[in-house]
Design a protein around this motif. Structure first.
Motif, PDB file in Angstrom:
ATOM      1  N   LYS A  53      53.376  47.778  58.790  1.00  0.00           N
ATOM      2  CA  LYS A  53      52.920  48.393  60.042  1.00  0.00           C
ATOM      3  C   LYS A  53      51.447  48.068  60.304  1.00  0.00           C
ATOM      4  N   GLY A  54      50.652  47.992  59.246  1.00  0.00           N
ATOM      5  CA  GLY A  54      49.255  47.594  59.406  1.00  0.00           C
ATOM      6  C   GLY A  54      49.116  46.167  59.897  1.00  0.00           C
ATOM      7  N   THR A  55      49.958  45.282  59.389  1.00  0.00           N
ATOM      8  CA  THR A  55      49.933  43.878  59.833  1.00  0.00           C
ATOM      9  C   THR A  55      50.351  43.785  61.295  1.00  0.00           C
ATOM     10  N   MET A  56      51.357  44.551  61.678  1.00  0.00           N
ATOM     11  CA  MET A  56      51.775  44.546  63.078  1.00  0.00           C
ATOM     12  C   MET A  56      50.693  45.136  63.976  1.00  0.00           C
ATOM     13  N   ALA A  57      49.989  46.151  63.494  1.00  0.00           N
ATOM     14  CA  ALA A  57      48.887  46.723  64.265  1.00  0.00           C
ATOM     15  C   ALA A  57      47.775  45.689  64.450  1.00  0.00           C
ATOM     16  N   TYR A  58      47.510  44.906  63.405  1.00  0.00           N
ATOM     17  CA  TYR A  58      46.514  43.832  63.532  1.00  0.00           C
ATOM     18  C   TYR A  58      46.938  42.825  64.596  1.00  0.00           C
ATOM     19  N   LEU A  59      48.205  42.396  64.566  1.00  0.00           N
ATOM     20  CA  LEU A  59      48.688  41.455  65.572  1.00  0.00           C
ATOM     21  C   LEU A  59      48.603  42.058  66.976  1.00  0.00           C
ATOM     22  N   PHE A  60      48.878  43.346  67.076  1.00  0.00           N
ATOM     23  CA  PHE A  60      48.770  44.039  68.358  1.00  0.00           C
ATOM     24  C   PHE A  60      47.330  43.965  68.882  1.00  0.00           C
ATOM     25  N   MET A  61      46.381  44.308  68.026  1.00  0.00           N
ATOM     26  CA  MET A  61      44.973  44.293  68.439  1.00  0.00           C
ATOM     27  C   MET A  61      44.476  42.879  68.703  1.00  0.00           C
ATOM     28  N   ALA A  62      44.870  41.928  67.868  1.00  0.00           N
ATOM     29  CA  ALA A  62      44.411  40.544  68.029  1.00  0.00           C
ATOM     30  C   ALA A  62      44.937  39.923  69.315  1.00  0.00           C
ATOM     31  N   SER A  63      46.077  40.377  69.787  1.00  0.00           N
ATOM     32  CA  SER A  63      46.649  39.784  70.998  1.00  0.00           C
ATOM     33  C   SER A  63      45.840  40.123  72.247  1.00  0.00           C
ATOM     34  N   PHE A  64      44.971  41.124  72.187  1.00  0.00           N
ATOM     35  CA  PHE A  64      44.152  41.465  73.347  1.00  0.00           C
ATOM     36  C   PHE A  64      43.134  40.378  73.679  1.00  0.00           C
ATOM     37  N   TRP A  65      42.844  39.473  72.753  1.00  0.00           N
ATOM     38  CA  TRP A  65      41.880  38.403  72.994  1.00  0.00           C
ATOM     39  C   TRP A  65      42.558  37.114  73.462  1.00  0.00           C
ATOM     40  N   LEU A  66      43.833  37.166  73.735  1.00  0.00           N
ATOM     41  CA  LEU A  66      44.566  35.990  74.222  1.00  0.00           C
ATOM     42  C   LEU A  66      44.602  35.995  75.743  1.00  0.00           C
ATOM     43  N   GLU A  67      45.150  34.935  76.292  1.00  0.00           N
ATOM     44  CA  GLU A  67      45.352  34.866  77.744  1.00  0.00           C
ATOM     45  C   GLU A  67      46.295  36.000  78.163  1.00  0.00           C
ATOM     46  N   PRO A  68      46.176  36.500  79.399  1.00  0.00           N
ATOM     47  CA  PRO A  68      47.018  37.623  79.835  1.00  0.00           C
ATOM     48  C   PRO A  68      48.524  37.378  79.693  1.00  0.00           C
ATOM     49  N   ALA A  69      48.983  36.185  80.011  1.00  0.00           N
ATOM     50  CA  ALA A  69      50.428  35.901  79.897  1.00  0.00           C
ATOM     51  C   ALA A  69      50.872  35.922  78.435  1.00  0.00           C
ATOM     52  N   GLN A  70      50.039  35.385  77.547  1.00  0.00           N
ATOM     53  CA  GLN A  70      50.360  35.391  76.117  1.00  0.00           C
ATOM     54  C   GLN A  70      50.337  36.815  75.574  1.00  0.00           C
ATOM     55  N   MET A  71      49.352  37.590  75.992  1.00  0.00           N
ATOM     56  CA  MET A  71      49.259  38.971  75.556  1.00  0.00           C
ATOM     57  C   MET A  71      50.476  39.769  76.031  1.00  0.00           C
ATOM     58  N   THR A  72      50.892  39.542  77.255  1.00  0.00           N
ATOM     59  CA  THR A  72      52.059  40.248  77.791  1.00  0.00           C
ATOM     60  C   THR A  72      53.313  39.908  76.994  1.00  0.00           C
ATOM     61  N   ALA A  73      53.482  38.636  76.672  1.00  0.00           N
ATOM     62  CA  ALA A  73      54.650  38.226  75.880  1.00  0.00           C
ATOM     63  C   ALA A  73      54.637  38.904  74.506  1.00  0.00           C
ATOM     64  N   LEU A  74      53.468  38.968  73.889  1.00  0.00           N
ATOM     65  CA  LEU A  74      53.378  39.628  72.575  1.00  0.00           C
ATOM     66  C   LEU A  74      53.587  41.141  72.678  1.00  0.00           C
ATOM     67  N   MET A  75      53.143  41.752  73.758  1.00  0.00           N
ATOM     68  CA  MET A  75      53.367  43.187  73.933  1.00  0.00           C
ATOM     69  C   MET A  75      54.860  43.477  74.135  1.00  0.00           C
ATOM     70  N   MET A  76      55.540  42.603  74.865  1.00  0.00           N
ATOM     71  CA  MET A  76      56.986  42.766  75.039  1.00  0.00           C
ATOM     72  C   MET A  76      57.698  42.603  73.698  1.00  0.00           C
ATOM     73  N   SER A  77      57.224  41.659  72.898  1.00  0.00           N
ATOM     74  CA  SER A  77      57.787  41.470  71.567  1.00  0.00           C
ATOM     75  C   SER A  77      57.571  42.713  70.712  1.00  0.00           C
ATOM     76  N   LYS A  78      56.401  43.302  70.809  1.00  0.00           N
ATOM     77  CA  LYS A  78      56.119  44.531  70.051  1.00  0.00           C
ATOM     78  C   LYS A  78      57.053  45.657  70.480  1.00  0.00           C
TER      79      LYS A  78
END
Length: 115
Positions: A53-78
């Protein structure tokens, strides 16, 4: 339940070349997951899910520094990951391996985004 750890191990290896924080979080998580699921080691029952869960939280936070479309795709994956995680109580042995696959796909996409 062993086959799906190949995907997690591969993404851990890929992370070693581009995101050392992810690598050092995913490495013990993958090792403990293999130990927990293959050897039925009870001592990992608290630590491994916490690290996962900590690793997934890191990926969640790290995705905020990506392009908006990439971040959206990762949020949907989460969202899918959380839905699978919540539903694994119905049939843990059949659903949980797919959680590993989805998490590995999520990490794969993230690593492709930062390379």
């Amino acid at each position: 339940m062993v086959w799906n750890h190949v995907f997690m191990a591969y993404e851990t290896y890929r992370a070693s070349s581009c995101d050392l924080v992810l690598f050092w979080m995913a490495l013990p998580c993958t090792i403990l997951s293999i130990t927990r699921h293959v050897h039925r080691e009870q001592r990992c029952n608290f630590t491994e899910p916490l690290l996962a869960k900590g690793t997934m939280a890191y990926l969640f936070m790290a995705s905020f520094w990506l392009e908006p479309a990439q971040m959206t795709a990762l949020m949907m994956s989460k969202a899918i990951i959380v839905a699978v995680w919540l539903s694994e109580a119905m049939d843990y042995e059949r659903i949980h391996p797919w959680l590993h696959v989805i998490v590995a796909a999520d990490a794969h996409y993230y690593i492709d985004c930062i390379r």
